[in-house]
Write a protein that holds these residues in place. Structure first.
Motif, PDB file in Angstrom:
ATOM      1  N   HIS A 195     -15.187  11.855  53.915  1.00  0.00           N
ATOM      2  CA  HIS A 195     -15.851  10.553  53.999  1.00  0.00           C
ATOM      3  C   HIS A 195     -15.352   9.546  52.964  1.00  0.00           C
ATOM      4  O   HIS A 195     -15.800   8.404  52.969  1.00  0.00           O
ATOM      5  CB  HIS A 195     -17.372  10.737  53.892  1.00  0.00           C
ATOM      6  N   ARG A 196     -14.434   9.995  52.084  1.00  0.00           N
ATOM      7  CA  ARG A 196     -13.833   9.012  51.190  1.00  0.00           C
ATOM      8  C   ARG A 196     -12.861   8.129  51.952  1.00  0.00           C
ATOM      9  O   ARG A 196     -12.383   7.126  51.429  1.00  0.00           O
ATOM     10  CB  ARG A 196     -13.088   9.726  50.061  1.00  0.00           C
TER      11      ARG A 196
ATOM     12  N   LEU B 225     -13.431   7.220  55.372  1.00  0.00           N
ATOM     13  CA  LEU B 225     -13.960   6.649  56.612  1.00  0.00           C
ATOM     14  C   LEU B 225     -15.228   5.842  56.353  1.00  0.00           C
ATOM     15  O   LEU B 225     -15.881   5.988  55.327  1.00  0.00           O
ATOM     16  CB  LEU B 225     -14.218   7.735  57.675  1.00  0.00           C
TER      17      LEU B 225
ATOM     18  N   HIS C 211     -18.663   4.220  58.832  1.00  0.00           N
ATOM     19  CA  HIS C 211     -19.299   4.511  60.117  1.00  0.00           C
ATOM     20  C   HIS C 211     -20.370   3.472  60.435  1.00  0.00           C
ATOM     21  O   HIS C 211     -21.092   3.028  59.549  1.00  0.00           O
ATOM     22  CB  HIS C 211     -19.921   5.909  60.032  1.00  0.00           C
TER      23      HIS C 211
ATOM     24  N   GLY D 169     -20.612   4.576  48.801  1.00  0.00           N
ATOM     25  CA  GLY D 169     -19.591   4.713  49.832  1.00  0.00           C
ATOM     26  C   GLY D 169     -18.196   4.880  49.264  1.00  0.00           C
ATOM     27  O   GLY D 169     -18.022   5.085  48.062  1.00  0.00           O
ATOM     28  N   PRO D 170     -17.192   4.772  50.133  1.00  0.00           N
ATOM     29  CA  PRO D 170     -15.819   5.017  49.689  1.00  0.00           C
ATOM     30  C   PRO D 170     -15.205   3.836  48.943  1.00  0.00           C
ATOM     31  O   PRO D 170     -13.989   3.810  48.759  1.00  0.00           O
ATOM     32  CB  PRO D 170     -15.091   5.289  51.001  1.00  0.00           C
TER      33      PRO D 170
END
Lengths: 296, 532
Positions: free
Chosen positions: A76-77, A79, A81, A105-106
Motif C-alpha cells: 500500500h505504499r 497505491l 484507493h 497514506g503513502p
C-alpha cells in the motif's frame, strides 16, 4: 513495458456456495489505464477487495508491483484507493479527513491536493456528516489522486458525480496517465471507460470473459451495416459473415457483419448500391452483447 | 400489462414487525434475565432473623441508603429481593431500553435505511411512534414477568406487582429518553451519550436523595428515586409510579412533536456548519485512535468521577455505622460485601469499578467493529496500515483510556473520603482502583476475540467478564450457590484491595487468559475478510 503494476494469478473467492471470483488471471502493465467492467454482482468489488488485502483469496494470489497483495504494509505504499461506497467519520471535516489520509497514506502532494479541492469544488470546512454521496466520493478522489501513488485502484469512483465533476475526474486520470501512474478503474460508466481506458477486462459471473483494448474489442464484434439500392436489393442470404439480415423499406437492407467483410462487399458491389453506412458498435453495445443473453 | 398490487393497508403493522425483528432477541433475554434473577433470589431467601431495632438502624443510615437504596422490609423474601436486585434490574432495563431506542431509531436513520422506509406512505412521526410503541412493550413485559416470577416463587402478590410495575416504569421512561435523544442528536453515539448522562444523573440524584434526609425530595426528580419511593412490600405506594409514567408519556409526546419538526436524517440539534480544521492527533493510526477516544472518555470520566466522589463523601458515616452495628457487617458479608473498615468499604466499592471500565473498553472495540461495518475503515486500510497495527493501536488506546478512568475513580474516592475525614490514603485508593485492571483486561481480551471471530457481538462479549461476571456473582451469592458456580465469575478472584494485599496469582492468571483471548482474536482479525 517490463513492469507489472498489478497481477493476479488464478484468483478465486468463494462465499459458501457462491463462487464470486473464478480463476481470475490478470496482468496490468505500469502506466496503463485499465478498465474493469462487469454487471452488478460480477465480482468486480470482490476482486478489488482481494487486491487491497481486505478479503483473503480462497485460492490464487495477487501482486501489487511484485509485492504480495496481502502484505499491505509494503504494497500500500505504492497505491491509493477510492472505494465504491465512501463512508467517512461524520464529525470530522473534509479537511481533517484529507489531512489524516495524507499523513497515514503513502505520501501526499499538498499543492496538488489543494488544486484538486479547488477543481472538484469541495467545501472542506464542513463536517463529513453533511456531505452528499458525491461529495464523499470527491473527498476520496482528492485523497487518492493527491498521493501521486504509482497505482490507483478506483472502484466506481464517479457513480455519484455530476457531468462537470466527471469531466474533472477524466482530467485527473489524464494527468495521472501523463505522470506515468497506473489506473485500475472499475466502472459502469461505459462512455467514461471508453474515453480514458487503454485496455478493458470484462467480467461475467466471476469469470474473465475478455481482456482487450477498446479498439480490439470493437474489431471482435459485429459491425452494423445499412445500405440502400437503386433497384431491388440483392439476396444476401447465405453470404458468409452476414447475420441478422432485415429488409429496411422497399430499397434498403440492414445486417450485421461478423469477421472479414470481403464476401459481403463482393455481394454488395454486384448490386446497385445507392448509400451505405457502416457503424462500429459502442462499448455499451459490446457490453450488452456480452451480457444480454446471460445476465450476471 | 396490468399487475395486481396489494390492497392499500395501513403501514402500522409492517412497521411494528420491522421494529420487533430488530429487538426481539435482546427483549427476550432481558425479560428472562430480570424474571429469572428475581425468582432465584426470592426462592433462596433465608430468614435473616434481624431484630426490629437493627432494621431501624439500617434503614436510618445514610451511607447504606446512598449505596444500596433505602432498605424496606428486609424481613420479607420479596422485600429482600427488591433491595438486593431492584436497583440493578432497574439500571439494566434502563440501559437496554435507551440503547435499543437509539439503535433502532437514530442508528437506522443514520445508516440511511429510513430514507427507503420513509419513501413510502409512512411519515417520520409515524415510524418513530411505531418503533417506540413496540419498544415500550418490552419493559412492560419484563416487569410483568418479574411480578409473575416473584409471585410464583412465593412472594406476596401486592408487593410483587408493584415492584414489577416499578421496573416496567423505569424501562418505559428510558425508552422515552432514548427516543427523545434520538430526535435531538444527529448521531447514535451522541444520542447514547445524552441518554447515559440522564441515567447517571438520575442515579446520583437518587443516591443523594436517599443519603441526605433534608434532600429526600430530590428522589421525586429521579426515575430511580421514584421507583424506590414506591417501597414495595412496605408502604406499597403507587403515586410515584404515576408520576414516573406521566413523565415518560410527556417525553414520548415531546419526542413525537420533535419528530414532526425535523428532516429525515436530520436532528433538532443541527450539526455545525463549517469550521476550521483541527489537525491535532491525525498523524498516525494511534494518534487517530486517541482522538476518537477522547470524547467518549470525557463522558465516562465525568460519570465515574461523580459516583466515586459521592462514595468517598459517605465513607465515614458508612464505616462508623458498621463498626457500631457488627450484625450488618456480617449480613453485608453474606451479600458479598466486606464493609468493616474504610479500606474494606473502599475495596468493595472499587470492585464495582470493573463494570464501567470493562464496558468502556468493550465499547471502544465495538466502535472499531462499527467503523468496519459502516465501511469507514476502507480508506484507512488502503493506506500502508496493517490490521494488526490498527487493532494494536485501538486496543492500546482503549487500555490507556481505561487506566485514566480507573485512576480518576481512585482519586475521586480519595478526595471525597478526605473531605469526610475518613483517613484513606491516596496510595490505598489508587491501589484499590487499579486492582480491577485484570478484569478490564479480560473484557479487552474478550472484545478482541469477538472482533476476530464474531464481529457482530463485540460489545456484548466484551462486557461479559465485567457486567455478566458481576451479575453472576450477585446471583451466586444471593442463592448460596455451590462454590464451583461462584468461581466462574472473575469477581470471585478479586482480592479486597486495599483491605488486603493484591491477589497477584489471580491477577496473573486473569491477565494470561486475557492475553490468550486477545491473541486468538488478533489472529482471527488478521485472517478474516473485512466487512468493508
Amino acid at each position: 513495458m517490463g513492469i507489472t503494476a498489478l497481477r493476479t494469478e488464478n484468483l478465486s473467492k468463494r462465499y459458501g456456495r457462491l463462487l464470486a471470483v473464478d480463476d481470475l488471471t490478470l496482468d496490468v502493465a505500469a502506466g496503463e489505464v485499465f478498465g474493469f467492467l462487469g454487471p452488478n454482482g460480477a465480482g468486480k468489488s470482490t476482486t478489488i477487495r482481494m487486491l487491497l488485502g481486505l478479503a483473503r483469496p480462497t485460492t490464487g494470489q495477487a501482486w501489487i508491483f511484485d509485492t504480495d497483495a496481502a502484505d499491505v504494509a509494503v504494497a500500500h505504499r505504492r497505491l491509493a484507493h477510492v472505494p465504491a461506497d465512501v463512508a467517512l467519520w461524520p464529525r470530522m471535516t473534509g479537511a481533517e479527513i484529507l489531512d489524516l489520509l495524507g499523513r497515514v497514506g503513502p505520501g501526499v502532494d499538498a499543492a496538488y491536493r489543494d488544486e484538486l479541492v479547488e477543481r472538484f469544488a469541495l467545501d472542506v470546512s464542513k463536517p463529513a456528516g453533511t456531505y452528499s454521496t458525491g461529495n464523499r466520493q470527491k473527498i476520496a478522489l482528492v485523497a487518492a489522486f493527491s498521493t501521486r501513488a504509482p497505482l490507483l485502484v478506483l472502484d466506481e469512483p464517479t457513480s455519484g458525480l455530476d457531468p462537470l465533476m466527471e469531466r474533472e475526474f477524466r482530467h485527473a486520470v489524464g494527468a495521472a496517465r501523463d505522470n506515468g501512474q497506473t489506473v485500475f478503474l472499475s466502472s459502469h460508466q461505459l462512455a467514461e471507460v471508453e474515453a480514458v481506458c487503454d485496455r478493458v477486462a470484462i467480467l461475467r459471473a466471476g469469470k474473465l470473459v475478455e481482456v482487450a483494448s477498446v479498439a480490439a474489442l470493437r474489431r471482435l464484434h459485429r459491425t452494423e451495416v445499412s445500405a440502400t439500392f437503386t433497384g431491388t436489393p440483392p439476396d444476401l442470404g447465405g453470404v458468409p459473415g452476414i447475420d441478422d439480415l432485415h429488409r429496411d423499406g422497399p430499397v434498403g437492407v440492414r445486417f450485421t457483419l461478423d469477421g472479414s467483410p470481403a464476401a459481403a462487399l463482393h455481394a454488395l458491389a454486384d448490386a446497385e448500391v445507392a448509400t451505405i453506412a457502416v457503424r462500429e458498435p459502442s462499448l455499451e453495445e459490446i457490453f450488452l452483447a456480452y451480457y444480454g443473453q446471460d445476465a450476471r | 400489462m396490468s399487475t395486481a398490487t396489494l390492497p392499500s393497508r395501513p403501514p402500522g403493522p409492517a412497521l411494528a414487525a420491522l421494529a420487533l425483528r430488530q429487538i426481539r432477541r435482546g427483549a427476550v433475554s432481558v425479560t428472562a434475565g430480570c424474571a429469572g434473577m428475581s425468582a432465584l433470589v426470592v426462592t433462596m431467601y433465608h430468614d435473616q432473623a434481624l431484630d426490629p431495632a437493627a432494621l431501624e438502624a439500617l434503614a436510618r443510615n445514610p451511607a447504606i441508603r446512598t449505596l444500596f437504596g433505602e432498605p424496606v422490609a428486609l424481613d420479607d423474601p420479596g422485600g429482600f429481593t427488591v433491595w438486593r436486585t431492584g436497583a440493578i434490574l432497574a439500571v439494566l432495563l434502563a440501559v437496554w431500553s435507551s440503547l435499543a431506542a437509539t439503535r433502532i431509531l437514530r442508528g437506522e436513520e443514520d445508516a440511511g435505511r429510513w430514507h427507503l422506509l420513509l419513501s413510502g406512505r409512512t411519515t417520520l412521526t409515524g415510524a418513530v411512534r411505531a418503533h417506540l410503541g413496540v419498544l415500550a412493550a418490552v419493559p412492560l413485559a419484563a416487569g410483568a414477568a418479574v411480578a409473575a416470577a416473584m409471585i410464583a416463587a412465593g412472594a406476596s402478590a401486592g408487593g410483587s406487582l408493584l415492584h414489577g410495575a416499578g421496573l416496567a416504569a423505569a424501562g418505559f421512561f428510558f425508552v422515552a429518553v432514548g427516543g427523545l435523544t434520538a430526535q435531538l442528536f444527529p448521531s447514535r453515539s451522541a444520542a447514547n451519550g445524552a441518554a447515559a448522562a440522564v441515567m447517571v444523573l438520575g442515579l446520583l440524584t437518587r443516591m443523594v436523595g436517599d443519603g441526605l434526609t433534608e434532600l429526600a425530595w430530590l428522589r421525586w426528580l429521579s426515575p430511580f428515586g421514584l421507583v424506590a419511593l414506591t417501597r414495595p412490600f412496605g408502604a406499597d405506594r403507587w403515586l410515584p409510579l404515576g408520576v414516573l409514567a406521566v413523565a415518560a408519556l410527556l417525553l414520548l409526546a415531546l419526542t413525537a412533536w420533535l419528530a414532526a419538526r425535523r428532516d429525515v436524517g436530520g436532528a433538532i440539534i443541527a450539526t455545525a456548519g463549517g469550521r476550521p480544521a483541527r489537525t491535532t492527533l491525525l498523524g498516525s493510526v494511534t494518534a487517530f485512535a486517541v482522538r476518537r477516544t477522547l470524547r467518549p472518555l470525557a463522558g465516562w470520566v465525568a460519570g465515574v468521577a461523580a459516583y466515586y466522589l459521592l462514595i468517598g463523601l459517605v465513607t465515614r458515616s458508612m464505616t462508623d455505622f458498621l463498626t457500631a452495628n457488627p450484625q450488618f457487617t456480617e449480613m453485608a458479608a453474606q451479600a458479598g460485601f466486606t464493609l468493616g473498615t474504610v479500606e474494606g468499604y473502599a475495596a468493595t466499592l472499587f470492585a464495582l469499578l470493573a463494570i464501567p471500565a470493562g464496558v468502556f473498553v468493550a465499547a471502544r472495540l465495538a466502535a472499531l467493529a462499527a467503523d468496519e461495518t459502516a465501511h469507514r475503515l476502507a480508506l484507512l486500510l488502503a493506506a500502508p496500515v496493517t490490521r494488526t497495527r490498527l487493532l494494536a493501536a485501538e486496543a492500546a488506546t482503549a487500555t490507556g483510556a481505561a487506566l485514566v478512568l480507573i485512576t480518576v475513580a481512585g482519586v475521586a474516592l480519595w478526595a471525597g473520603s478526605a473531605v469526610a475525614g475518613a483517613g484513606l490514603t491516596l496510595g490505598d485508593a489508587l491501589a484499590g482502583a487499579l486492582n480491577v485492571v485484570p478484569i478490564v483486561l479480560l473484557c479487552l481480551g474478550a472484545a478482541v476475540l469477538a472482533l476476530g471471530w464474531m464481529p457482530r457481538i463485540v460489545a456484548g462479549v466484551g462486557a461479559l467478564p465485567a457486567a455478566g461476571g458481576f451479575l453472576w456473582q450477585v446471583v451466586a451469592d444471593s442463592i448460596d450457590a455451590p462454590a464451583w458456580i461462584g468461581v466462574l465469575s472473575p469477581f470471585a478472584h478479586l482480592a479486597a484491595v486495599p483491605a488486603s494485599s493484591p491477589g497477584w496469582r489471580a491477577a496473573i492468571v486473569m491477565t494470561g487468559v486475557a492475553a490468550a483471548a486477545a491473541l486468538v482474536g488478533a489472529v482471527g482479525y488478521r485472517r478474516r475478510d473485512l466487512r468493508t
